[in-house]
Design a protein around this motif. Structure first.
Motif, PDB file in Angstrom:
ATOM      1  N   PRO A 398       0.820  -1.214   0.000  1.00 57.10           N
ATOM      2  CA  PRO A 398       0.000   0.000   0.000  1.00 57.10           C
ATOM      3  C   PRO A 398       0.857   1.268   0.000  1.00 57.10           C
ATOM      4  O   PRO A 398       1.941   1.304   0.608  1.00 57.10           O
ATOM      5  CB  PRO A 398      -0.806  -0.107   1.299  1.00 57.10           C
ATOM      6  N   PRO A 399       0.377   2.330  -0.649  1.00 57.91           N
ATOM      7  CA  PRO A 399       1.140   3.585  -0.669  1.00 57.91           C
ATOM      8  C   PRO A 399       1.480   4.124   0.712  1.00 57.91           C
ATOM      9  O   PRO A 399       2.504   4.790   0.876  1.00 57.91           O
ATOM     10  CB  PRO A 399       0.202   4.536  -1.426  1.00 57.91           C
ATOM     11  N   ALA A 400       0.645   3.832   1.702  1.00 55.04           N
ATOM     12  CA  ALA A 400       0.921   4.318   3.058  1.00 55.04           C
ATOM     13  C   ALA A 400       2.216   3.757   3.619  1.00 55.04           C
ATOM     14  O   ALA A 400       2.775   4.310   4.578  1.00 55.04           O
ATOM     15  CB  ALA A 400      -0.243   3.961   3.986  1.00 55.04           C
ATOM     16  N   GLN A 401       2.735   2.674   3.039  1.00 57.45           N
ATOM     17  CA  GLN A 401       3.977   2.080   3.534  1.00 57.45           C
ATOM     18  C   GLN A 401       5.213   2.533   2.760  1.00 57.45           C
ATOM     19  O   GLN A 401       6.326   2.133   3.097  1.00 57.45           O
ATOM     20  CB  GLN A 401       3.872   0.554   3.508  1.00 57.45           C
ATOM     21  N   ILE A 402       5.037   3.359   1.727  1.00 59.06           N
ATOM     22  CA  ILE A 402       6.202   3.798   0.947  1.00 59.06           C
ATOM     23  C   ILE A 402       7.166   4.584   1.824  1.00 59.06           C
ATOM     24  O   ILE A 402       8.362   4.257   1.922  1.00 59.06           O
ATOM     25  CB  ILE A 402       5.773   4.662  -0.257  1.00 59.06           C
ATOM     26  N   LYS A 403       6.667   5.635   2.447  1.00 59.26           N
ATOM     27  CA  LYS A 403       7.559   6.508   3.218  1.00 59.26           C
ATOM     28  C   LYS A 403       8.175   5.789   4.414  1.00 59.26           C
ATOM     29  O   LYS A 403       9.402   5.894   4.628  1.00 59.26           O
ATOM     30  CB  LYS A 403       6.814   7.771   3.659  1.00 59.26           C
ATOM     31  N   PRO A 404       7.393   5.037   5.212  1.00 55.00           N
ATOM     32  CA  PRO A 404       8.040   4.312   6.317  1.00 55.00           C
ATOM     33  C   PRO A 404       9.110   3.337   5.850  1.00 55.00           C
ATOM     34  O   PRO A 404      10.151   3.192   6.502  1.00 55.00           O
ATOM     35  CB  PRO A 404       6.862   3.577   6.979  1.00 55.00           C
ATOM     36  N   THR A 405       8.872   2.679   4.710  1.00 55.00           N
ATOM     37  CA  THR A 405       9.875   1.755   4.172  1.00 55.00           C
ATOM     38  C   THR A 405      11.153   2.503   3.812  1.00 55.00           C
ATOM     39  O   THR A 405      12.261   2.072   4.151  1.00 55.00           O
ATOM     40  CB  THR A 405       9.325   1.040   2.929  1.00 55.00           C
ATOM     41  N   ALA A 406      11.005   3.618   3.120  1.00 58.05           N
ATOM     42  CA  ALA A 406      12.165   4.395   2.694  1.00 58.05           C
ATOM     43  C   ALA A 406      12.918   4.983   3.888  1.00 58.05           C
ATOM     44  O   ALA A 406      14.157   4.958   3.929  1.00 58.05           O
ATOM     45  CB  ALA A 406      11.726   5.504   1.748  1.00 58.05           C
ATOM     46  N   VAL A 407      12.183   5.487   4.851  1.00 50.84           N
ATOM     47  CA  VAL A 407      12.816   6.122   6.012  1.00 50.84           C
ATOM     48  C   VAL A 407      13.649   5.110   6.795  1.00 50.84           C
ATOM     49  O   VAL A 407      14.793   5.388   7.188  1.00 50.84           O
ATOM     50  CB  VAL A 407      11.752   6.775   6.911  1.00 50.84           C
ATOM     51  N   GLU A 408      13.101   3.926   7.043  1.00 52.07           N
ATOM     52  CA  GLU A 408      13.852   2.948   7.826  1.00 52.07           C
ATOM     53  C   GLU A 408      15.086   2.459   7.069  1.00 52.07           C
ATOM     54  O   GLU A 408      16.124   2.159   7.676  1.00 52.07           O
ATOM     55  CB  GLU A 408      12.955   1.783   8.247  1.00 52.07           C
ATOM     56  N   GLN A 409      15.004   2.405   5.728  1.00 39.99           N
ATOM     57  CA  GLN A 409      16.176   2.010   4.960  1.00 39.99           C
ATOM     58  C   GLN A 409      17.260   3.082   4.986  1.00 39.99           C
ATOM     59  O   GLN A 409      18.457   2.761   5.003  1.00 39.99           O
ATOM     60  CB  GLN A 409      15.781   1.681   3.518  1.00 39.99           C
ATOM     61  N   TRP A 410      16.870   4.338   4.986  1.00 42.26           N
ATOM     62  CA  TRP A 410      17.864   5.404   5.110  1.00 42.26           C
ATOM     63  C   TRP A 410      18.594   5.301   6.447  1.00 42.26           C
ATOM     64  O   TRP A 410      19.814   5.465   6.516  1.00 42.26           O
ATOM     65  CB  TRP A 410      17.209   6.772   4.941  1.00 42.26           C
ATOM     66  N   GLU A 411      17.848   5.012   7.510  1.00 41.96           N
ATOM     67  CA  GLU A 411      18.497   4.836   8.814  1.00 41.96           C
ATOM     68  C   GLU A 411      19.494   3.689   8.753  1.00 41.96           C
ATOM     69  O   GLU A 411      20.603   3.783   9.288  1.00 41.96           O
ATOM     70  CB  GLU A 411      17.446   4.590   9.904  1.00 41.96           C
ATOM     71  N   GLY A 412      19.109   2.609   8.095  1.00 38.06           N
ATOM     72  CA  GLY A 412      20.021   1.484   7.952  1.00 38.06           C
ATOM     73  C   GLY A 412      21.241   1.817   7.112  1.00 38.06           C
ATOM     74  O   GLY A 412      22.361   1.399   7.429  1.00 38.06           O
ATOM     75  N   GLN A 413      21.046   2.585   6.039  1.00 43.72           N
ATOM     76  CA  GLN A 413      22.168   2.943   5.181  1.00 43.72           C
ATOM     77  C   GLN A 413      23.146   3.866   5.881  1.00 43.72           C
ATOM     78  O   GLN A 413      24.360   3.782   5.650  1.00 43.72           O
ATOM     79  CB  GLN A 413      21.661   3.591   3.895  1.00 43.72           C
ATOM     80  N   LYS A 414      22.662   4.731   6.739  1.00 45.09           N
ATOM     81  CA  LYS A 414      23.584   5.602   7.476  1.00 45.09           C
ATOM     82  C   LYS A 414      24.548   4.764   8.319  1.00 45.09           C
ATOM     83  O   LYS A 414      25.739   5.071   8.402  1.00 45.09           O
ATOM     84  CB  LYS A 414      22.807   6.588   8.364  1.00 45.09           C
ATOM     85  N   VAL A 415      24.039   3.711   8.916  1.00 43.92           N
ATOM     86  CA  VAL A 415      24.906   2.821   9.685  1.00 43.92           C
ATOM     87  C   VAL A 415      25.850   2.056   8.767  1.00 43.92           C
ATOM     88  O   VAL A 415      27.061   1.989   9.005  1.00 43.92           O
ATOM     89  CB  VAL A 415      24.052   1.842  10.519  1.00 43.92           C
ATOM     90  N   LEU A 416      25.306   1.484   7.686  1.00 45.27           N
ATOM     91  CA  LEU A 416      26.137   0.689   6.785  1.00 45.27           C
ATOM     92  C   LEU A 416      27.246   1.527   6.162  1.00 45.27           C
ATOM     93  O   LEU A 416      28.414   1.108   6.111  1.00 45.27           O
ATOM     94  CB  LEU A 416      25.267   0.062   5.693  1.00 45.27           C
ATOM     95  N   LEU A 417      26.918   2.706   5.686  1.00 50.68           N
ATOM     96  CA  LEU A 417      27.921   3.565   5.067  1.00 50.68           C
ATOM     97  C   LEU A 417      28.992   3.998   6.073  1.00 50.68           C
ATOM     98  O   LEU A 417      30.146   4.223   5.702  1.00 50.68           O
ATOM     99  CB  LEU A 417      27.250   4.791   4.444  1.00 50.68           C
ATOM    100  N   SER A 418      28.628   4.088   7.340  1.00 52.83           N
ATOM    101  CA  SER A 418      29.595   4.441   8.383  1.00 52.83           C
ATOM    102  C   SER A 418      30.545   3.288   8.677  1.00 52.83           C
ATOM    103  O   SER A 418      31.635   3.506   9.228  1.00 52.83           O
ATOM    104  CB  SER A 418      28.865   4.829   9.671  1.00 52.83           C
ATOM    105  N   LEU A 419      30.137   2.067   8.326  1.00 48.27           N
ATOM    106  CA  LEU A 419      30.909   0.878   8.663  1.00 48.27           C
ATOM    107  C   LEU A 419      31.848   0.432   7.550  1.00 48.27           C
ATOM    108  O   LEU A 419      32.647  -0.488   7.756  1.00 48.27           O
ATOM    109  CB  LEU A 419      29.955  -0.283   8.981  1.00 48.27           C
ATOM    110  N   LEU A 420      31.774   1.048   6.385  1.00 47.99           N
ATOM    111  CA  LEU A 420      32.471   0.497   5.224  1.00 47.99           C
ATOM    112  C   LEU A 420      33.981   0.417   5.412  1.00 47.99           C
ATOM    113  O   LEU A 420      34.634  -0.459   4.819  1.00 47.99           O
ATOM    114  CB  LEU A 420      32.150   1.329   3.973  1.00 47.99           C
ATOM    115  N   ASP A 421      34.536   1.284   6.192  1.00 50.69           N
ATOM    116  CA  ASP A 421      35.987   1.252   6.411  1.00 50.69           C
ATOM    117  C   ASP A 421      36.357   0.761   7.806  1.00 50.69           C
ATOM    118  O   ASP A 421      37.505   0.888   8.236  1.00 50.69           O
ATOM    119  CB  ASP A 421      36.589   2.635   6.172  1.00 50.69           C
ATOM    120  N   GLU A 422      35.362   0.192   8.521  1.00 49.58           N
ATOM    121  CA  GLU A 422      35.649  -0.349   9.844  1.00 49.58           C
ATOM    122  C   GLU A 422      36.365  -1.694   9.717  1.00 49.58           C
ATOM    123  O   GLU A 422      36.247  -2.400   8.707  1.00 49.58           O
ATOM    124  CB  GLU A 422      34.345  -0.551  10.633  1.00 49.58           C
TER     125      GLU A 422
END
Length: 432
Positions: A398-422
């Motif tokens: 459903p369209p109501a889940q587009i933004k929550p899906t995207a937002v939680e993935q951005w939070e995950g990517q911020k962590v992943l991108l911070s770890l790339l050189d760990e």
């Protein structure tokens, strides 16, 4: 909250939704989508289902998701299988998915874009708008053309010092019906641009360290066809050498592992996982692979993610072998576990992602992108991320889940991108 930067109003207010189906589009009125539990014995369930005509949505060891036409419903009920209904009337769900009361202002910083699905033409305009927000640090790019001669279009973003850093490469909408994937990578692109312009130190560190190559729709022909003619279309639109079945599965067409076994793809052009006649014989894959090799031979590929739906998984190589593990599996798994934890803790829905090597965690896939971009492209990190959900809506999210899906993935990517050189290993090679 309104973002702190704006782009000129490019068009009058207009409702922007996914392209209206054509009159001859396949109707799913009265169809049901059902999850059938296998209790760990899928062969027995498949044997019972063999008396029916149905379309398979997803198939894992513990369940099979199927689409049933109205004339098959009574026969299915008579089988007495353990199941639950995902869509009572798929036609109604598709109609609801394509409707919205929100108005998108044709501004890249207008988050109403993430309240509904949109036509492919609108997606192309959105990339232009994102580029206009970040004109000195971005470029519209193409990675070849599709079978129907559409450009495979995306964005290249970079930070200080200009382009030329190691690459982060995101692919979305490899499978045409997985509409949520394009929205997710577009949201990540917007947050990178917004954060850099707002002088967010974390985001600045990402763009100053890596070049981002973001291609939200790598299967444009299939995507347009899923919007106009058949919402459940998966493959590209390339005809086979003979016969009437259209399409190759772009994610079974990569060179590495293409012919590794008979389990991970099909030689049948009518199959949803048809791998083609030879590796990279789809024009889409040929262009994408060319970009992968170009990035490899330049500053290299730091991170690759192939975004899909559904199931909520973070999957690393290998997919073609259930018992073969890459030397980097320890660091990939550690990073995925931290991403999964972050997504869960940042989401009101407590969204949970399962993680691990693809073949062992989900199922066997040959000629798949993460295996290829790791093994041929030399990516330090390579994943498939399967987005929401786990069996309530599936592809028709459903369209109501587009933004929550995207937002939680951005939070995950911020962590992943911070770890790339760990460093994830101790001096003896054991995972920390």
């Amino acid at each position: 909250m309104k973002l702190s930067f704006a782009t000129p109003l490019l068009a009058s207010l207009a409702v922007s939704v996914a392209a209206a189906p054509s009159p001859e589009a396949k109707s799913y009125d009265g169809y049901k989508v059902v999850r059938v539990k296998t209790s760990g014995n899928p062969s027995a369930v498949e044997a019972k289902l063999s008396s029916l005509s149905y379309e398979e949505w997803a198939h894992e060891h513990q369940f099979i998701d199927i689409v049933l036409a109205p004339d098959q419903l009574n026969s299915f009920e008579a089988l007495g299988l353990d199941s639950h209904v995902m869509h009572e009337d798929l036609g109604d769900s598709i109609a609801a998915e394509s409707s919205t009361t929100q108005k998108w202002k044709r501004q890249a910083d207008d988050l109403a874009w993430y309240d509904s699905y949109h036509s492919y033409a609108d997606h192309l305009e959105y990339y232009k708008d994102l580029h206009k927000l970040f004109p000195k640090n971005s470029k519209i790019i193409t990675s070849g053309k599709s079978y129907e001669k559409r450009k495979i279009t995306g964005l290249h973003l970079w930070g200080k010092g200009g382009p030329g850093k190691p690459a982060v490469l995101y692919h979305g909408t490899v499978h045409a019906r997985e509409w949520i994937s394009s929205k997710t990578v577009e949201y990540i692109a917007l947050q990178l641009i917004k954060g850099y312009k707002d002088k967010d130190k974390l985001v600045q560190s990402f763009l100053d360290s890596y070049d981002f190559y973001i291609i939200p729709v790598v299967n444009p022909d299939g995507f347009v066809y899923s919007q106009k003619s058949d919402r459940l279309w998966r493959k590209n639109r390339q005809p086979p050498p003979s016969g009437s079945c259209i399409g190759r599965d772009i994610n079974r067409n990569w060179e590495f592992g293409w012919n590794a076994n008979a389990l991970g793809a099909s030689t049948d052009p009518c199959s949803q996982v048809y791998k083609g006649e030879k590796p990279s014989d789809s024009p889409e894959n040929h262009g994408l692979d060319k970009l992968v090799r170009k990035l490899r031979d330049g500053a290299g590929i730091k991170l690759y993610i192939d975004w899909h739906s559904y199931g909520q998984y973070i999957l690393s190589p290998y997919g073609y072998n259930e018992t073969l593990y890459a030397p980097e599996l320890g660091k990939w798994t550690k990073a995925a576990s931290l991403v999964s934890e972050t997504i869960r803790d940042s989401s009101d829905a407590r969204t949970t992602f399962t993680f691990g090597p693809s073949g062992a965690t989900l199922y066997t896939t040959t000629g798949a992108a993460p295996d290829h971009v790791y093994s041929i492209g030399g990516a330090d990190f390579s994943y498939t991320i399967e987005l929401r959900d786990t069996g309530d809506f599936g592809f028709v999210l459903p369209p109501a889940q587009i933004k929550p899906t995207a937002v939680e993935q951005w939070e995950g990517q911020k962590v992943l991108l911070s770890l790339l050189d760990e460093v994830f290993f101790d001096g003896e090679g054991a995972a920390l």
